[in-house]
Enzyme design. Structure first.
Site, PDB file in Angstrom:
ATOM      1  N   SER A 199      58.329  39.988  44.893  1.00 38.47           N
ATOM      2  CA  SER A 199      58.263  40.623  43.580  1.00 38.47           C
ATOM      3  C   SER A 199      59.680  40.823  43.021  1.00 38.47           C
ATOM      4  O   SER A 199      60.421  39.857  42.874  1.00 38.47           O
ATOM      5  CB  SER A 199      57.479  41.940  43.687  1.00 38.47           C
ATOM      6  OG  SER A 199      57.075  42.397  42.427  1.00 38.47           O
ATOM      7  N   HIS A 211      48.845  40.663  44.665  1.00 40.92           N
ATOM      8  CA  HIS A 211      50.304  40.724  44.568  1.00 40.92           C
ATOM      9  C   HIS A 211      50.952  41.179  45.875  1.00 40.92           C
ATOM     10  O   HIS A 211      52.025  40.716  46.228  1.00 40.92           O
ATOM     11  CB  HIS A 211      50.699  41.660  43.426  1.00 40.92           C
ATOM     12  CG  HIS A 211      52.162  41.697  43.151  1.00 40.92           C
ATOM     13  ND1 HIS A 211      52.895  40.556  42.852  1.00 40.92           N
ATOM     14  CD2 HIS A 211      53.059  42.722  43.139  1.00 40.92           C
ATOM     15  CE1 HIS A 211      54.170  40.888  42.660  1.00 40.92           C
ATOM     16  NE2 HIS A 211      54.285  42.190  42.839  1.00 40.92           N
TER      17      HIS A 211
END
Length: 254
Positions: free
Chosen positions: A84, A235
């Site tokens: 991320s 994610h």
């Protein structure tokens, strides 16, 4: 100032970087697997974990933070892995110091500008900070729940709630610094030319952080890139499917 880090394993050098509101502890599941083959430096990025706090926070600064760390460690060349926001730091570092990168692995992020998606999280975190005498993590969780519906997200954030030297509970990360620089965090990396290091982008199948429309930006910035999709993961793919993620990373690096 140097970033805080944890060193494990032996073998070729590898730098590992967490995402927004995280810390090096969040990637221990990756660090443990990779340390069987590499010397892993699992880092706290600026304004996170036990690293220094700063009012300045953008990808140029954070890329230079990694360069300062590897210089301190006398590392000439390393594999670089980031998730991320840490993936964007990894991409920025590789773009600035390509000669220092062996291979690059980017977990569920693309070199693009993202719309704001953490406003409610920041509001909830601020609410906890403003609350006098937060008793424990369960109390903080109740406060966060007014802003953050998903229990898993709240539990992830609460890992960074710790007692200060005066015995009060507070966020380890620099919440004001992150909030003030949030526009820089969702911004793209700063790269003027393609990075030619071998690169792997790993996407969680259920995540919307890497989309088909990002392909052109990825290929333009990293022409020697390939992609791997982890099915059944979002994610936080390394937490949801650790074995599949670790195997994908190892297969690529080896």
């Amino acid at each position: 100032m140097l970033l805080n880090y944890k060193q494990t394993g032996t073998g070729p050098d590898l730098i590992l970087m967490h995402g927004l509101f995280g810390s090096l502890e969040n990637l221990n599941v990756i660090a443990k697997a990779l340390s069987e083959h590499f010397t892993v430096y699992n880092v706290d990025l600026r304004n996170h974990g036990q690293s220094f706090h700063s009012s300045d926070m953008n990808y140029l600064h954070m890329g230079n933070d990694i360069k300062a760390l590897i210089d301190h460690l006398n590392i000439d060349k390393a594999h670089v892995v980031g998730h991320s926001m840490g993936g964007k730091v990894a991409m920025q570092f590789a773009s600035m110091f390509e000669e220092c990168v062996n291979k690059l692995v980017v977990l569920d992020i693309a070199p693009v500008v993202y719309p704001p998606r953490h406003d409610e999280i920041i509001a909830g975190l601020n609410k906890v900070s403003e609350q006098a005498n937060v008793l424990n993590r369960a109390h903080a969780d109740t406060i966060l729940s007014d802003h953050i519906e998903m229990p898993g997200v709240r539990q992830f954030l609460l890992k960074s709630l710790a007692k200060t030297t005066t015995g009060e509970l507070a966020w380890r990360f620099n919440l004001p610094g992150i909030a003030d620089n949030y526009a820089h965090i969702v911004a793209n990396i700063d790269n003027n030319q393609p990075c030619l290091c071998d690169t792997l982008f790993i996407k969680g199948n259920n995540s919307d952080y890497i989309l088909p429309e990002h392909r052109e930006a990825i290929v333009t910035a990293f022409p020697k890139s390939s992609a791997k999709v982890i099915h059944g993961a979002g994610h936080w793919l390394h937490a949801e499917k650790p074995a599949a993620v670790n195997k994908s990373i190892l297969d690529f690096l080896q």
